[in-house]
Design an enzyme around this catalytic site. Structure first.
Site, short mmCIF file in Angstrom:
data_model
loop_
_atom_site.label_atom_id
_atom_site.label_comp_id
_atom_site.label_asym_id
_atom_site.label_seq_id
_atom_site.Cartn_x
_atom_site.Cartn_y
_atom_site.Cartn_z
N GLU A 240 5.93 5.81 -9.24
CA GLU A 240 4.48 5.58 -9.16
C GLU A 240 3.83 6.49 -8.12
O GLU A 240 2.70 6.94 -8.30
CB GLU A 240 4.19 4.11 -8.81
N ARG B 176 -6.17 -8.96 -7.93
CA ARG B 176 -7.25 -9.85 -8.33
C ARG B 176 -7.87 -9.33 -9.63
O ARG B 176 -7.94 -8.13 -9.84
CB ARG B 176 -8.35 -9.90 -7.25
N GLY C 196 0.79 -1.23 0.00
CA GLY C 196 0.00 0.00 0.00
C GLY C 196 0.83 1.28 0.00
O GLY C 196 0.35 2.33 0.46
N HIS D 192 0.24 -0.03 -13.19
CA HIS D 192 0.90 -1.25 -13.69
C HIS D 192 2.41 -1.00 -13.76
O HIS D 192 2.84 -0.03 -14.40
CB HIS D 192 0.34 -1.61 -15.06
N ASP E 209 -4.76 -5.24 -18.55
CA ASP E 209 -3.70 -4.25 -18.82
C ASP E 209 -3.75 -3.73 -20.26
O ASP E 209 -2.71 -3.59 -20.92
CB ASP E 209 -2.31 -4.85 -18.52
C1 GRF Z 1 2.92 -1.29 -7.72
O1 GRF Z 1 4.19 -1.43 -8.27
C2 GRF Z 1 1.84 -1.37 -8.77
O2 GRF Z 1 2.25 -0.92 -10.03
C3 GRF Z 1 1.56 -2.83 -8.85
O3 GRF Z 1 1.68 -3.29 -7.52
C4 GRF Z 1 2.58 -2.45 -6.81
C5 GRF Z 1 1.89 -2.01 -5.56
O4 GRF Z 1 2.76 -1.46 -4.62
N1 GRF Z 1 0.28 -3.10 -9.47
P1 GRF Z 1 2.21 -0.87 -3.25
O5 GRF Z 1 1.35 -1.94 -2.60
O6 GRF Z 1 1.43 0.37 -3.55
O7 GRF Z 1 3.44 -0.58 -2.45
#
Ligand code: GRF
Length: 212
Positions: free
Chosen positions: A200, A100, A23, A118, A171
């Protein structure tokens, strides 16, 4: 769902964040809200398919409604999730490390209201098998799970992250934002994923800003 993302704001955009793990991207959204960077946004609900997801603890620490929703059987779980999204009057669903798959029925119920992060570069054309990087190199469009390791295995020089709308095909939805991340000599799945996540955390906040 009441408010269309990008409508003239009459009330804050109510977001549900779905997490399966650490998270850290949820945390980036929490921090942005608390620092006033997302003034017209309310993190209204956090849901996890795992009771032990760190994301749930992060949500509770910041006094956000947080729920564990077992994902088996999926049909029943989706019915419950739909009811929750209704009760909490959610306008936008953010999949932030949600591991999921949804049924096509579920996805079609919320057109352009579900976005996903992603950890690889995805092309504008959801059916394309390649992505062209900013320096013109064609690399495979890595979809599905374990794409950080796949980028390493393929010997790529660059990978990254993409925020896209969710459509029934995995995706493959329209892209909102992406960021490239160079792969460095000696990178492991862990070090590379950490650098991708760093991007991200900025990207997900920017994507939500685009939709308020
Ligand atoms: C991220 O790298 C996202 O792109 C992928 O899962 C990861 C989640 O990371 N789908 P976090 O749980 O927010 O640290």
């Amino acid at each position: 769902m009441n408010r269309q993302p990008q409508d003239t704001p009459t009330r804050p955009l109510r977001i549900a964040v779905l997490v399966s793990g650490s998270g850290s991207n949820l945390q980036a959204l929490i921090d942005a809200c608390e620092q006033g960077e997302l003034p017209n946004v309310e993190l209204a609900l956090v849901v996890s398919n795992r009771a032990d997801a760190q994301g749930l603890q992060r949500a509770l620490k910041h006094k956000l409604p947080a729920l564990y929703l077992p994902w088996k059987p999926r049909e029943e779980a989706e019915r419950r999730l739909i009811a929750l999204l209704d009760v909490f009057q959610i306008d936008l669903i953010v999949l932030a490390g949600w591991l999921r798959l949804f049924s096509a029925d579920f996805v079609c119920r919320y057109p352009q209201r579900i976005i996903n992060l992603h950890p690889a570069l995805l092309p504008d054309d959801g059916s394309s098998k390649t992505y062209t990087t900013s320096d013109g190199t064609q690399i495979p469009a890595l979809r599905g799970l374990h794409v950080v390791q796949q980028a390493l295995d393929a010997g790529l020089k660059v990978t990254g992250s993409t925020v896209h709308y969710v459509v029934p095909e995995v995706d493959a939805g329209p892209v909102l934002l992406r960021a490239e991340v160079p792969i460095l000599p000696g990178d492991t799945e862990e070090t590379l994923h950490e650098r991708i996540k760093h991007e991200e955390h900025r990207l997900i906040v920017e994507a939500v800003k685009m939709l308020v």
